[in-house]
Design a protein around this motif. Structure first.
Motif, PDB file in Angstrom:
ATOM      1  N   PRO A 148      24.305  21.245  52.058  1.00 51.25           N
ATOM      2  CA  PRO A 148      23.894  22.825  51.780  1.00 51.25           C
ATOM      3  C   PRO A 148      22.661  23.284  52.723  1.00 51.25           C
ATOM      4  O   PRO A 148      22.651  24.289  53.220  1.00 51.25           O
ATOM      5  CB  PRO A 148      23.492  22.884  50.490  1.00 51.25           C
ATOM      6  N   VAL A 154      22.680  26.214  59.848  1.00 55.26           N
ATOM      7  CA  VAL A 154      23.851  26.411  60.968  1.00 55.26           C
ATOM      8  C   VAL A 154      23.697  28.051  61.086  1.00 55.26           C
ATOM      9  O   VAL A 154      24.117  28.566  62.093  1.00 55.26           O
ATOM     10  CB  VAL A 154      24.922  25.884  60.724  1.00 55.26           C
ATOM     11  N   VAL A 155      23.895  28.604  59.983  1.00 55.50           N
ATOM     12  CA  VAL A 155      24.079  30.091  59.828  1.00 55.50           C
ATOM     13  C   VAL A 155      22.971  30.914  60.607  1.00 55.50           C
ATOM     14  O   VAL A 155      23.031  31.714  61.434  1.00 55.50           O
ATOM     15  CB  VAL A 155      24.114  30.549  58.424  1.00 55.50           C
ATOM     16  N   VAL A 194      29.230  20.131  57.399  1.00 51.09           N
ATOM     17  CA  VAL A 194      28.279  21.208  57.023  1.00 51.09           C
ATOM     18  C   VAL A 194      28.425  21.527  55.291  1.00 51.09           C
ATOM     19  O   VAL A 194      27.520  21.602  54.756  1.00 51.09           O
ATOM     20  CB  VAL A 194      28.241  22.219  57.714  1.00 51.09           C
ATOM     21  N   SER A 195      29.475  21.557  54.959  1.00 50.16           N
ATOM     22  CA  SER A 195      29.670  22.061  53.605  1.00 50.16           C
ATOM     23  C   SER A 195      29.057  21.049  52.577  1.00 50.16           C
ATOM     24  O   SER A 195      28.728  21.202  51.335  1.00 50.16           O
ATOM     25  CB  SER A 195      31.125  22.418  53.115  1.00 50.16           C
ATOM     26  N   SER A 229      32.714  22.238  59.613  1.00 51.90           N
ATOM     27  CA  SER A 229      32.579  22.939  58.212  1.00 51.90           C
ATOM     28  C   SER A 229      32.687  22.005  57.265  1.00 51.90           C
ATOM     29  O   SER A 229      31.934  22.397  56.305  1.00 51.90           O
ATOM     30  CB  SER A 229      33.661  23.993  58.427  1.00 51.90           C
ATOM     31  N   HIS A 230      33.582  20.843  57.267  1.00 49.74           N
ATOM     32  CA  HIS A 230      33.601  19.745  56.307  1.00 49.74           C
ATOM     33  C   HIS A 230      32.390  19.244  56.140  1.00 49.74           C
ATOM     34  O   HIS A 230      31.771  19.062  55.058  1.00 49.74           O
ATOM     35  CB  HIS A 230      34.828  18.820  56.677  1.00 49.74           C
ATOM     36  N   SER A 267      23.829  23.566  56.331  1.00 56.41           N
ATOM     37  CA  SER A 267      24.876  24.775  56.483  1.00 56.41           C
ATOM     38  C   SER A 267      24.069  26.108  56.336  1.00 56.41           C
ATOM     39  O   SER A 267      24.365  26.932  57.423  1.00 56.41           O
ATOM     40  CB  SER A 267      25.718  24.975  55.178  1.00 56.41           C
TER      41      SER A 267
END
Ligand SMILES: [Zn+2]
Length: 161
Positions: A131, A137-138, A127-128, A124-125, A134
């Motif tokens: 952008p 991934v979603v 990926v954030s 998460s770190h 991220s």
């Protein structure tokens, strides 16, 4: 009296007729072979029905006999009471084994969960910071989720049909 006795014969058998009607029927039976045959058939049918009914009345005795058979079968087993400890002991051993295995399994699951949480945290770190990644991934996780739900549905449909 005209014609045959088809309709009066059952009343005659059940003794529901007056003396006069009785005598008329008996007079007719003496001269008419087809009504004699019919009366005999009706009497046979009646005795069959009575016998069948008596056979149906059997279950009271039948139940007792079944209970007797069950009691007879249980007696030799009850004589040697030792046998009951065999499944009991094996059941207890199985329970202990399950408990021990469960404890080990819990530790493994706990460790695995910690690892997964750490990985997710790291991811998460990472990926954030990016952008575009991220969003990818979603989308990817949505695709995986929908395909797994779809395959689960198909699996359920296959198992129920
Ligand atoms: Zn007749």
């Amino acid at each position: 009296m005209t014609g045959h006795l088809e309709e009066q014969l059952s009343a005659y058998m059940d003794e529901e007729l007056s003396d006069d009607e009785r005598r008329q029927i008996e007079a007719h039976l003496e001269i008419c072979e087809s009504c004699q045959v019919l009366l005999e058939e009706l009497l046979t049918l009646q005795s069959n029905i009575t016998r069948t009914y008596e056979e149906i009345q059997g279950p009271a005795d039948f139940e007792i006999r079944v209970m007797q058979v069950i009691a007879d079968r249980q007696e030799p087993a009850a004589a040697g009471k030792g046998w009951i400890f065999v499944p009991l002991l094996s059941f207890m051993a199985l329970g202990l084994l399950w408990f021990a295995a469960g404890a080990i399994l819990m530790k493994l699951i706990n460790g695995f969960l910690k690892l997964v949480v750490a990985l997710v945290y790291m991811a998460s770190h990472f990926v954030s910071g990016v952008p575009v990644l991220s969003g990818a991934v979603v989308v990817l996780s949505l695709i995986i989720l929908s395909t797994s739900v779809y395959s689960l549905r198909r699996l359920l449909q296959a198992s129920t049909s």
